[in-house]
Write an enzyme that holds these catalytic residues in place. Structure first.
Site, short mmCIF file in Angstrom:
data_model
loop_
_atom_site.label_atom_id
_atom_site.label_comp_id
_atom_site.label_asym_id
_atom_site.label_seq_id
_atom_site.Cartn_x
_atom_site.Cartn_y
_atom_site.Cartn_z
N LYS A 157 -36.26 13.38 12.86
CA LYS A 157 -36.79 14.71 12.79
C LYS A 157 -37.97 14.97 13.73
O LYS A 157 -37.81 15.89 14.67
CB LYS A 157 -37.38 14.92 11.43
CG LYS A 157 -36.14 15.08 10.40
CD LYS A 157 -36.87 15.11 8.83
CE LYS A 157 -35.55 15.19 8.12
NZ LYS A 157 -36.12 15.12 6.38
N GLN A 178 -41.27 13.90 2.92
CA GLN A 178 -39.85 13.23 2.79
C GLN A 178 -39.66 12.73 1.47
O GLN A 178 -40.75 12.07 0.79
CB GLN A 178 -39.88 12.05 3.91
CG GLN A 178 -38.45 11.43 4.20
CD GLN A 178 -37.50 12.24 4.47
OE1 GLN A 178 -37.63 13.24 5.25
NE2 GLN A 178 -36.22 11.95 4.01
N ASP A 209 -38.02 22.84 3.97
CA ASP A 209 -37.06 22.19 3.38
C ASP A 209 -36.43 22.89 2.10
O ASP A 209 -35.26 22.60 1.73
CB ASP A 209 -37.75 21.03 2.54
CG ASP A 209 -37.25 19.63 3.33
OD1 ASP A 209 -36.41 19.74 3.75
OD2 ASP A 209 -38.09 18.76 2.96
N1 GUN Z 1 -34.43 13.01 1.55
C1 GUN Z 1 -33.15 13.09 1.49
N2 GUN Z 1 -33.05 14.28 2.23
C2 GUN Z 1 -34.08 15.04 2.26
C3 GUN Z 1 -34.42 16.21 2.73
O1 GUN Z 1 -33.58 17.03 3.42
N3 GUN Z 1 -35.66 16.42 2.97
C4 GUN Z 1 -36.77 15.83 2.54
N4 GUN Z 1 -38.01 16.23 2.54
N5 GUN Z 1 -36.55 14.45 1.90
C5 GUN Z 1 -35.26 13.86 1.78
#
Ligand code: GUN
Length: 291
Positions: A52, A96, A119
């Site tokens: 990311k 995350q 998110d």
């Molecule tokens: N863990 C798995 N998928 C995601 C996501 O799309 N965002 C976040 N913050 N954590 C994740």
């Protein structure tokens, strides 16, 4: 059979965003800034977060990575979130998941300012999404919608079967695809671990979204000819023939299912890169919302 190429499509989207960032720079407008918090050092989570951050650099966003140790308390994490909520330069941020067990995930997600919740996990954004109001859509379902749109896959009136009811993928996917929107108007069945005779349901599906997190679960005998397959799974399966000791497997048994499918997402290179592209799209939106 046509591969739904998430890698290429995500590059297209990133290119579109990069053009927009360049134009913002020329106009003297603010450069989007995404922050990510990661707690602990889970290998897969670190790979995702690094990816990311790298994507931000590629398209000209500013990015901040906050790495906290595994033993971080809930209070310490809430303190970091508060600081990001107040930081005027941060347009959006993510925490995350998963989080270590001493931290209440729901409490953490509720602490994020909904205007910075790129998110789309805060109840305010989930509620707005459910009511079809403007909101940050969760990145994985949004990425799947974008992939279906860009490959012109008809969803209206189609039978869609979603496998898995997670808050991040399955549930929002079922909501979005049933809505009256460009990619939508589908008849959606949301299935899960308590569903009886799943194969009889998936065999009726025009589109299957597999998001249950079990490697190679969906097999060729469970789908009909001409089906469209969206594989959200990404599991590390031990494999001694690989240098790193594992291979990545989706929730779909690619070999048998691809023989029947008209469209299918590969793993890796399908849904995964799209998730990142949509996170960046949301961050640009968060920045534009402040113009
Ligand atoms: N863990 C798995 N998928 C995601 C996501 O799309 N965002 C976040 N913050 N954590 C994740």
């Amino acid at each position: 059979m046509i591969l739904l190429d998430g890698k290429k499509t995500s590059l297209d989207i990133k290119q579109e965003i990069a053009v927009e960032v360049k134009s913002r720079k020329e106009k003297g407008l603010k450069i989007p800034h995404l922050a990510a918090i990661i707690v602990g050092s889970d290998g897969a989570s670190m790979t995702y977060v690094n990816s990311k951050v790298k994507s931000c650099q590629q398209i000209g966003f500013n990015s901040t990575l906050i790495e906290l140790p595994e033993e971080t308390t809930e209070e310490q994490l809430l303190h970091e979130i508060d600081a990001l909520n107040k930081d005027k330069d941060i347009d959006g941020f993510i925490v995350q998941l998963p989080l270590p067990k001493q931290i209440d995930e729901q409490k953490v997600l509720m602490a994020v300012d909904p205007d910075k919740d790129v998110d789309g996990f805060h109840p305010v954004n989930v509620g707005k999404m459910t009511l079809d109001l403007p909101a940050f859509l969760p990145a994985t379902p949004a990425g799947i919608m974008e992939l279906l749109e860009r490959y012109d896959i008809e969803t209206s009136g189609k039978n869609v079967v979603v496998i898995g009811r997670s808050h991040i993928v399955g549930r929002p996917m079922s909501i979005l695809l049933s809505q009256k929107r460009k990619v939508g108007n589908a008849t959606v069945t949301l299935t899960h671990s308590r569903t009886k005779d799943l194969a009889s349901i998936t065999r009726e599906a025009d589109i299957v979204v597999a998001a249950l997190g079990m490697a190679e679960f969906l097999t060729g005998d469970m789908v009909k000819e001409g089906v469209t397959i969206i594989d959200v799974g990404i599991t590390r399966v031990p494999d001694a023939t690989k240098k790193r000791g594992y291979r990545l497997a989706g929730d779909v048994h690619f070999e048998s299912v691809s023989e029947k499918a008209s469209y299918i997402t590969p793993v890796p290179g399908g849904v995964g890169p799209m998730t990142i592209a949509m996170l960046l799209t949301n961050t640009l939106q968060a920045c534009q919302n402040k113009d």
